[in-house]
Write a protein that holds these residues in place. Structure first.
Motif, PDB file in Angstrom:
ATOM      1  N   CYS A   1       0.814  -1.212   0.000  1.00  0.00           N
ATOM      2  CA  CYS A   1       0.000   0.000   0.000  1.00  0.00           C
ATOM      3  C   CYS A   1       0.849   1.264   0.000  1.00  0.00           C
ATOM      4  O   CYS A   1       0.382   2.334  -0.410  1.00  0.00           O
ATOM      5  CB  CYS A   1      -0.931   0.006   1.209  1.00  0.00           C
ATOM      6  SG  CYS A   1      -2.192  -1.288   1.186  1.00  0.00           S
TER       7      CYS A   1
ATOM      8  N   CYS B   1      -7.294   3.430   2.970  1.00  0.00           N
ATOM      9  CA  CYS B   1      -7.507   3.027   1.580  1.00  0.00           C
ATOM     10  C   CYS B   1      -8.682   3.809   1.008  1.00  0.00           C
ATOM     11  O   CYS B   1      -9.750   3.891   1.623  1.00  0.00           O
ATOM     12  CB  CYS B   1      -7.778   1.525   1.500  1.00  0.00           C
ATOM     13  SG  CYS B   1      -8.156   0.944  -0.179  1.00  0.00           S
TER      14      CYS B   1
ATOM     15  N   ASN C   1      -9.676   3.307  -2.379  1.00  0.00           N
ATOM     16  CA  ASN C   1     -10.024   2.644  -3.630  1.00  0.00           C
ATOM     17  C   ASN C   1     -11.390   1.979  -3.474  1.00  0.00           C
ATOM     18  O   ASN C   1     -11.542   1.010  -2.727  1.00  0.00           O
ATOM     19  CB  ASN C   1      -8.966   1.601  -3.998  1.00  0.00           C
ATOM     20  CG  ASN C   1      -9.182   1.000  -5.370  1.00  0.00           C
ATOM     21  OD1 ASN C   1     -10.222   1.197  -5.981  1.00  0.00           O
ATOM     22  ND2 ASN C   1      -8.199   0.263  -5.849  1.00  0.00           N
TER      23      ASN C   1
ATOM     24  N   ALA D   1     -11.550  -1.801  -3.841  1.00  0.00           N
ATOM     25  CA  ALA D   1     -10.775  -2.658  -2.947  1.00  0.00           C
ATOM     26  C   ALA D   1     -11.604  -3.090  -1.744  1.00  0.00           C
ATOM     27  O   ALA D   1     -12.549  -2.407  -1.332  1.00  0.00           O
ATOM     28  CB  ALA D   1      -9.523  -1.918  -2.472  1.00  0.00           C
TER      29      ALA D   1
ATOM     30  N   CYS E   1      -3.155  -5.437  -1.836  1.00  0.00           N
ATOM     31  CA  CYS E   1      -4.225  -6.222  -2.436  1.00  0.00           C
ATOM     32  C   CYS E   1      -4.081  -6.161  -3.953  1.00  0.00           C
ATOM     33  O   CYS E   1      -3.223  -5.443  -4.493  1.00  0.00           O
ATOM     34  CB  CYS E   1      -5.605  -5.717  -1.999  1.00  0.00           C
ATOM     35  SG  CYS E   1      -6.083  -4.135  -2.723  1.00  0.00           S
TER      36      CYS E   1
ATOM     37  N   ALA F   1      -5.925  -4.721  -6.042  1.00  0.00           N
ATOM     38  CA  ALA F   1      -6.436  -3.496  -6.640  1.00  0.00           C
ATOM     39  C   ALA F   1      -5.430  -2.358  -6.534  1.00  0.00           C
ATOM     40  O   ALA F   1      -5.804  -1.185  -6.548  1.00  0.00           O
ATOM     41  CB  ALA F   1      -7.756  -3.098  -5.971  1.00  0.00           C
TER      42      ALA F   1
END
Length: 263
Positions: A191, A211, A213, A216, A229, A231
């Motif tokens: 990340c 996060c 996104n 995600a 992850c 994504a």
């Protein structure tokens, strides 16, 4: 230097109380009924002229439990009397697990709308804001004073102390947003290099972010920099994973008459 060893004398076995098995059984049967009383399992010397006789419990639902009948004899007396009768668990007894206070049993996600979970006044995770401020690592003393003054006048009474921050950091790091989550182990990158990572302020910003996104699993959640992850913003498919290109378009010149002839 002279050292001394303290020895504790064990109570002597009293023959009268040890032999009072029939007396103990009779008192037990009178108290609970003969159907619940099993064989004599032995005795325990509790003290001087005090013995506890143990009998198997045959009551349904109490497998491995024992009836405990304590008898005693007064000094210079020949008569043995029954002191108490209780049901106690044996080594193989099924007993309830240790009681855990309700406050300690609550887990994240247990609270429903309208539920209240008060925080103890002496909760070690929290400290008075005027003593600690919001960011003890802030090098700007004036900024720290302004934050404390704001909290004193309009803001919070308490804020996270070092212990509270450490507990939160460890909990987040060990959870689904940390590096050991299954999705993070198979991630192509961390990340820390993802464009969807939103930075936070304060000491926890050295290890965590949020996060952002929407595709995600961790969208809107705290993640560690070494989490990850599939994504990730910079992830790219290998050529072998890309969808095959569409076929080259073909211009159909057949007319209806030609189709009838061919058919």
């Amino acid at each position: 230097m002279i050292s001394s060893v303290i020895t504790i004398a064990r109570p002597k076995s009293d023959s009268a109380t040890v032999a009072a098995v029939d007396l103990a059984r009779a008192a037990l049967v009178e108290e609970v009924g003969a159907a619940d009383v099993g064989d004599h399992l032995g005795h325990v010397v509790e003290g001087e002229r005090v013995v506890t006789h143990l009998f198997a419990c045959l009551r349904p639902g109490y497998v491995g439990w024992q009836w405990s009948v304590t008898v005693a004899r007064a000094s210079r007396s020949k008569d043995v009397t029954v002191d108490e009768i209780v049901l106690v668990p044996g080594d193989a007894a099924i007993v309830a697990p240790p009681w855990v206070p309700y406050r300690e049993r609550i887990k994240p996600g247990d609270l429903s709308p309208g539920d209240l979970l008060p925080v103890d006044d002496d909760d070690p995770r929290l400290v008075p804001t005027y003593l600690f401020g919001d960011d003890p690592l802030d090098a700007d003393d004036k900024a720290q004073i302004r934050a404390v003054a704001q909290d004193l006048g309009l803001g919070r009474v308490r804020t996270l102390g070092p212990e509270g921050r450490d507990l939160a950091a460890q909990r987040w790091y060990d959870g689904d947003g940390g590096p050991e989550a299954p999705i993070a182990r198979s991630a192509p990158d961390h990340c820390s290099t993802c464009g969807f990572l939103v930075r936070i302020a304060g000491p926890l910003s050295e290890l965590f972010g949020v996060c952002a996104n929407g595709d995600a699993n961790d969208d809107g959640r705290i993640v560690s920099f070494d989490h990850g992850c599939g994504a990730h913003s910079e992830v790219r498919l290998a050529k072998k994973h890309e969808p095959p290109p569409p076929p080259v378009p073909v211009f159909d010149t057949l007319t209806v008459d030609e189709v009838e002839i061919l058919s």
